[in-house]
Write a protein that holds these residues in place. Structure first.
Motif, mmCIF file in Angstrom:
data_model
loop_
_atom_site.group_PDB
_atom_site.id
_atom_site.type_symbol
_atom_site.label_atom_id
_atom_site.label_comp_id
_atom_site.label_asym_id
_atom_site.label_seq_id
_atom_site.Cartn_x
_atom_site.Cartn_y
_atom_site.Cartn_z
ATOM 1 N N UNK A 203 -3.491 6.388 -1.849
ATOM 2 C CA UNK A 203 -2.497 7.457 -1.872
ATOM 3 C C UNK A 203 -1.538 7.311 -0.685
ATOM 4 N N UNK A 204 -2.073 7.020 0.483
ATOM 5 C CA UNK A 204 -1.239 6.797 1.661
ATOM 6 C C UNK A 204 -0.295 5.615 1.427
ATOM 7 N N UNK A 205 -0.805 4.540 0.829
ATOM 8 C CA UNK A 205 0.036 3.376 0.542
ATOM 9 C C UNK A 205 1.159 3.743 -0.420
ATOM 10 N N UNK A 206 0.861 4.539 -1.440
ATOM 11 C CA UNK A 206 1.890 4.965 -2.397
ATOM 12 C C UNK A 206 2.966 5.788 -1.700
ATOM 13 N N UNK A 207 2.545 6.696 -0.828
ATOM 14 C CA UNK A 207 3.505 7.539 -0.104
ATOM 15 C C UNK A 207 4.381 6.687 0.821
ATOM 16 N N UNK A 208 3.771 5.841 1.635
ATOM 17 C CA UNK A 208 4.534 5.031 2.580
ATOM 18 C C UNK A 208 5.485 4.079 1.857
ATOM 19 N N UNK A 209 4.969 3.359 0.881
ATOM 20 C CA UNK A 209 5.809 2.413 0.139
ATOM 21 C C UNK A 209 6.935 3.141 -0.581
ATOM 22 N N UNK A 210 6.664 4.359 -1.047
ATOM 23 C CA UNK A 210 7.700 5.154 -1.699
ATOM 24 C C UNK A 210 8.851 5.492 -0.775
ATOM 25 N N UNK A 211 8.603 5.486 0.532
ATOM 26 C CA UNK A 211 9.651 5.735 1.525
ATOM 27 C C UNK A 211 10.205 4.432 2.108
ATOM 28 N N UNK A 212 9.848 3.310 1.486
ATOM 29 C CA UNK A 212 10.393 2.033 1.919
ATOM 30 C C UNK A 212 9.658 1.371 3.061
ATOM 31 N N UNK A 213 8.482 1.848 3.406
ATOM 32 C CA UNK A 213 7.703 1.238 4.482
ATOM 33 C C UNK A 213 6.879 0.095 3.890
ATOM 34 N N UNK A 214 7.052 -1.106 4.413
ATOM 35 C CA UNK A 214 6.305 -2.274 3.942
ATOM 36 C C UNK A 214 4.833 -2.053 4.263
ATOM 37 N N UNK A 215 3.997 -1.974 3.220
ATOM 38 C CA UNK A 215 2.604 -1.558 3.380
ATOM 39 C C UNK A 215 1.665 -2.555 2.708
ATOM 40 N N UNK A 216 0.574 -2.882 3.396
ATOM 41 C CA UNK A 216 -0.480 -3.741 2.857
ATOM 42 C C UNK A 216 -1.791 -2.966 2.933
ATOM 43 N N UNK A 217 -2.541 -2.957 1.824
ATOM 44 C CA UNK A 217 -3.871 -2.349 1.789
ATOM 45 C C UNK A 217 -4.896 -3.474 1.707
ATOM 46 N N UNK A 218 -5.883 -3.446 2.590
ATOM 47 C CA UNK A 218 -6.965 -4.412 2.579
ATOM 48 C C UNK A 218 -8.228 -3.713 2.088
ATOM 49 N N UNK A 219 -8.788 -4.204 0.987
ATOM 50 C CA UNK A 219 -9.978 -3.594 0.384
ATOM 51 C C UNK A 219 -11.025 -4.672 0.166
ATOM 52 N N UNK A 220 -12.240 -4.413 0.629
ATOM 53 C CA UNK A 220 -13.323 -5.390 0.514
ATOM 54 C C UNK A 220 -13.779 -5.593 -0.932
ATOM 55 N N UNK B 230 1.485 -3.822 -1.190
ATOM 56 C CA UNK B 230 0.645 -4.966 -1.553
ATOM 57 C C UNK B 230 -0.808 -4.555 -1.379
ATOM 58 N N UNK B 231 -1.591 -4.670 -2.445
ATOM 59 C CA UNK B 231 -3.012 -4.316 -2.423
ATOM 60 C C UNK B 231 -3.796 -5.622 -2.468
ATOM 61 N N UNK B 232 -4.506 -5.936 -1.411
ATOM 62 C CA UNK B 232 -5.291 -7.159 -1.342
ATOM 63 C C UNK B 232 -6.760 -6.809 -1.508
ATOM 64 N N UNK B 233 -7.275 -7.015 -2.701
ATOM 65 C CA UNK B 233 -8.690 -6.753 -2.988
ATOM 66 C C UNK B 233 -9.517 -7.991 -2.665
ATOM 67 N N UNK B 234 -10.781 -7.771 -2.349
ATOM 68 C CA UNK B 234 -11.656 -8.876 -1.986
ATOM 69 C C UNK B 234 -11.372 -9.409 -0.595
#
Length: 161
Positions: free
Chosen positions: A16-33, A119-123
């Motif tokens: 949700x935080x990534x969606x909000x930030x990216x929606x405002x034009x902030x380049x965002x990467x999510x790292x998920x194990x 960008x959502x990086x899974x694994x």
């Protein structure tokens, strides 16, 4: 990899935080194990304030039922062993209690985040977080181990640290 913000953890809050930030034009990467959203049953209920905030910010689908308002629209629930509690919502707001599996919320928030440009990086498991001093600025450096090996992600906000 360079970005403005790195979010560690692709659960509902991180996505949700990534969606909000990216929606405002902030380049965002999510790292998920985890490689994929877990289907293991977790949280299944959102209560009034969370439901209202998500609806007002456009994060819930249009098919979420709306309250009719008035005294007759209360939803019974229990909390801390106290049965018979009732919560209401103003007319036109979503029903105050939404039963929705966490896995579905995560998929919804991930789709919104990706659509907004996150960008959502899974694994990818975070192995190290380091704060570096470079002249008068600070940068975050995250060592990330994924299926393709180690990756370094550098985060520096859009307006500097």
């Amino acid at each position: 990899m360079q970005t403005h913000v790195v979010i560690i953890g692709g659960g509902p809050v991180g996505l949700l935080l990534a969606a909000e930030l990216a929606g405002y034009g902030v380049d965002t990467v999510v790292l998920e194990a985890q490689d994929a959203v877990s289907e293991r049953p977790k949280a299944t209920t959102l209560h009034a304030r969370a439901v209202q905030c998500l609806a007002r910010r456009g994060h819930l689908p249009e098919h979420v039922p709306l309250s009719a308002g008035g005294d007759g629209c209360g939803c019974p629930f229990h909390f801390a062993g106290l049965p018979g509690l009732v919560i209401t919502a103003p007319e036109g707001e979503p029903e105050p209690i939404l039963k929705w599996p966490q896995a579905e919320l995560e998929r919804l928030f991930e789709a919104r985040a990706r659509k907004a440009g996150a960008r959502i990086l899974r694994g990818h498991r975070v192995a190290e977080i380091r704060q570096e001093q470079e002249q008068e600025s600070e940068q975050e450096s995250d060592g990330v181990a994924g299926a393709g090996g180690a990756v370094t992600v550098r985060a520096e906000g859009p307006h500097g640290p």
